[in-house]
Motif scaffolding. Structure first.
Motif, mmCIF file in Angstrom:
data_model
loop_
_atom_site.group_PDB
_atom_site.id
_atom_site.type_symbol
_atom_site.label_atom_id
_atom_site.label_comp_id
_atom_site.label_asym_id
_atom_site.label_seq_id
_atom_site.Cartn_x
_atom_site.Cartn_y
_atom_site.Cartn_z
ATOM 1 N N ARG A 59 -6.247 2.746 7.721
ATOM 2 C CA ARG A 59 -7.236 1.988 8.494
ATOM 3 C C ARG A 59 -8.545 1.857 7.722
ATOM 4 O O ARG A 59 -9.176 0.789 7.719
ATOM 5 N N ARG A 60 -8.944 2.940 7.070
ATOM 6 C CA ARG A 60 -10.184 2.894 6.272
ATOM 7 C C ARG A 60 -10.046 1.930 5.104
ATOM 8 O O ARG A 60 -10.982 1.195 4.766
ATOM 9 N N TYR A 61 -8.873 1.925 4.480
ATOM 10 C CA TYR A 61 -8.631 0.980 3.391
ATOM 11 C C TYR A 61 -8.727 -0.461 3.906
ATOM 12 O O TYR A 61 -9.361 -1.321 3.272
ATOM 13 N N ASN A 62 -8.091 -0.738 5.026
ATOM 14 C CA ASN A 62 -8.119 -2.096 5.579
ATOM 15 C C ASN A 62 -9.539 -2.561 5.840
ATOM 16 O O ASN A 62 -9.911 -3.698 5.513
ATOM 17 N N LEU A 85 -0.758 8.979 2.098
ATOM 18 C CA LEU A 85 -1.363 7.889 2.864
ATOM 19 C C LEU A 85 -1.206 8.167 4.353
ATOM 20 O O LEU A 85 -0.119 8.013 4.917
ATOM 21 N N THR A 86 -2.283 8.557 4.989
ATOM 22 C CA THR A 86 -2.267 8.780 6.437
ATOM 23 C C THR A 86 -2.618 7.478 7.155
ATOM 24 O O THR A 86 -3.133 6.529 6.546
ATOM 25 N N ALA A 87 -2.370 7.444 8.450
ATOM 26 C CA ALA A 87 -2.715 6.264 9.249
ATOM 27 C C ALA A 87 -4.225 6.023 9.223
ATOM 28 O O ALA A 87 -4.693 4.885 9.135
ATOM 29 N N ASN A 143 -13.061 2.301 -6.357
ATOM 30 C CA ASN A 143 -14.022 2.876 -5.410
ATOM 31 C C ASN A 143 -13.323 3.627 -4.280
ATOM 32 O O ASN A 143 -13.724 4.743 -3.907
ATOM 33 N N PHE A 144 -12.272 3.013 -3.724
ATOM 34 C CA PHE A 144 -11.636 3.610 -2.550
ATOM 35 C C PHE A 144 -10.950 4.929 -2.886
ATOM 36 O O PHE A 144 -11.097 5.919 -2.156
ATOM 37 N N ILE A 145 -10.213 4.972 -3.983
ATOM 38 C CA ILE A 145 -9.500 6.200 -4.356
ATOM 39 C C ILE A 145 -10.485 7.295 -4.753
ATOM 40 O O ILE A 145 -10.319 8.468 -4.404
ATOM 41 N N ARG A 146 -11.552 6.916 -5.456
ATOM 42 C CA ARG A 146 -12.570 7.900 -5.831
ATOM 43 C C ARG A 146 -13.246 8.489 -4.590
ATOM 44 O O ARG A 146 -13.410 9.706 -4.463
ATOM 45 N N ASP A 147 -13.633 7.613 -3.673
ATOM 46 C CA ASP A 147 -14.399 8.062 -2.511
ATOM 47 C C ASP A 147 -13.559 8.822 -1.493
ATOM 48 O O ASP A 147 -14.082 9.663 -0.749
ATOM 49 N N ASN A 148 -12.255 8.526 -1.431
ATOM 50 C CA ASN A 148 -11.424 9.134 -0.393
ATOM 51 C C ASN A 148 -10.465 10.212 -0.902
ATOM 52 O O ASN A 148 -10.114 11.111 -0.148
ATOM 53 N N LEU A 149 -10.072 10.115 -2.174
ATOM 54 C CA LEU A 149 -9.147 11.115 -2.727
ATOM 55 C C LEU A 149 -9.757 11.900 -3.877
ATOM 56 O O LEU A 149 -9.120 12.798 -4.424
ATOM 57 N N LEU A 198 0.829 -1.205 0.000
ATOM 58 C CA LEU A 198 0.000 0.000 0.000
ATOM 59 C C LEU A 198 0.869 1.262 0.000
ATOM 60 O O LEU A 198 0.603 2.205 -0.762
ATOM 61 N N HIS A 199 1.896 1.273 0.829
ATOM 62 C CA HIS A 199 2.777 2.443 0.864
ATOM 63 C C HIS A 199 3.524 2.613 -0.458
ATOM 64 O O HIS A 199 3.713 3.748 -0.927
ATOM 65 N N SER A 200 3.931 1.500 -1.063
ATOM 66 C CA SER A 200 4.628 1.582 -2.347
ATOM 67 C C SER A 200 3.717 2.142 -3.425
ATOM 68 O O SER A 200 4.132 2.987 -4.238
ATOM 69 N N LEU A 201 2.470 1.694 -3.449
ATOM 70 C CA LEU A 201 1.508 2.159 -4.437
ATOM 71 C C LEU A 201 1.228 3.647 -4.279
ATOM 72 O O LEU A 201 1.282 4.414 -5.254
ATOM 73 N N PHE A 202 0.928 4.071 -3.069
ATOM 74 C CA PHE A 202 0.597 5.479 -2.829
ATOM 75 C C PHE A 202 1.799 6.373 -3.115
ATOM 76 O O PHE A 202 1.651 7.470 -3.671
ATOM 77 N N SER A 203 2.973 5.912 -2.756
ATOM 78 C CA SER A 203 4.180 6.690 -3.015
ATOM 79 C C SER A 203 4.417 6.862 -4.517
ATOM 80 O O SER A 203 4.768 7.956 -4.983
ATOM 81 N N ALA A 204 4.201 5.798 -5.281
ATOM 82 C CA ALA A 204 4.429 5.849 -6.726
ATOM 83 C C ALA A 204 3.505 6.856 -7.410
ATOM 84 O O ALA A 204 3.872 7.450 -8.431
ATOM 85 N N HIS A 205 2.303 7.049 -6.834
ATOM 86 C CA HIS A 205 1.328 7.967 -7.447
ATOM 87 C C HIS A 205 1.262 9.315 -6.722
ATOM 88 O O HIS A 205 0.397 10.139 -7.047
ATOM 89 N N HIS A 206 2.142 9.492 -5.744
ATOM 90 C CA HIS A 206 2.186 10.750 -4.974
ATOM 91 C C HIS A 206 0.853 11.022 -4.278
ATOM 92 O O HIS A 206 0.410 12.171 -4.178
#
Length: 234
Positions: free
Chosen positions: A42-45, A36-38, A72-78, A25-33
């Motif tokens: 937790r919401r993703y999990n 990712l907060t704690a 769904n998750f990226i649309r709804d949260n970012l 998850l951290h690798s993915l979010f980092s690659a797309h800038h």
């Protein structure tokens, strides 16, 4: 107990799922800038686990899960529209490179193999990814049979995945025991199919399904004690 074959789950049974998911998850979010907060993690999990429960209950397919998770998750949260399948494939590429074993796995597999148990795998997941992770963890050669939901076309706890599995092994369900952490997928699946199971509850979760596995353990040394008892009864 008189069993000759042990079926192992992979994620959070052999390989530390929390460590794997955290890295991917951290690798993915980092690659797309993406930040990712704690709290977001937790919401993703929670969201991801909910989709897997739907899959296990047969409400969605594996392909639907793959497409939905990040779209769904990226649309709804970012508030970002993405190609869900493409991002999932990228996430799985990171996921497949992480292979931290849980404490006691290697010693237990050594003991079981030396004492004549047939060791096998039954995992909800992709064939290449799961096989590759076992290879990176240097434990793949312990297993004479590795079956995934992708290969079988069904996911645990669906009885059809167990039909598929036992069609590939010469040892019957009566001489088999399932060892896994998943209450819904592993324990319910094995019990509904009619063979024994050991719940590896190292996360100390509540038994919300009121299932009664043959034994509940929290460490691998506890499993070794059970295997020794079984050997003395043969």
């Amino acid at each position: 107990m008189h069993f000759k074959q042990i079926i192992f789950d992979i994620d959070d049974t052999l390989i530390d799922f929390a460590s794997t998911e955290n890295f991917a998850l951290h690798s993915l979010f980092s690659a797309h800038h993406w930040h990712l907060t704690a709290d977001l993690q937790r919401r993703y999990n929670t969201y991801n686990q909910g989709l897997w429960r739907q899959l296990e209950r047969g409400k969605i397919t594996y392909n639907q899960l793959s497409e939905m998770v990040f779209s769904n998750f990226i649309r709804d949260n970012l508030n970002i529209e993405i190609d869900g399948n493409a991002i999932m494939n990228e996430y799985r590429s990171y996921f497949s490179e992480t292979h931290k074993l849980l404490p006691g796995v290697k010693n237990t597999l050594d003991f079981a193999k030396k004492n004549g148990y047939k060791l096998t795998i039954l995992s909800n997941g992709e064939t290449y990814m799961q096989s590759h992770r076992l290879e990176l963890a240097k434990i793949k050669d312990y297993f004479s049979l590795i079956v995934t939901s992708e290969e079988a076309g069904f996911s645990k706890p669906d009885p059809k995945i167990f039909d598929y599995f036992f069609g590939l092994t010469e040892i019957s369900a009566d001489e088999t025991i399932f060892f896994g952490d998943g209450l819904q997928s592993d324990i319910l699946g094995a019990k509904n199919y009619g063979f024994d199971c050991i719940w590896y509850n190292h996360r100390h979760r509540k038994n919300t399904l009121n299932l009664q596995p043959l034994v509940e353990v929290t460490t691998y040394p506890q499993l070794v004690k059970i295997l020794k008892t079984n050997l003395s009864q043969r």
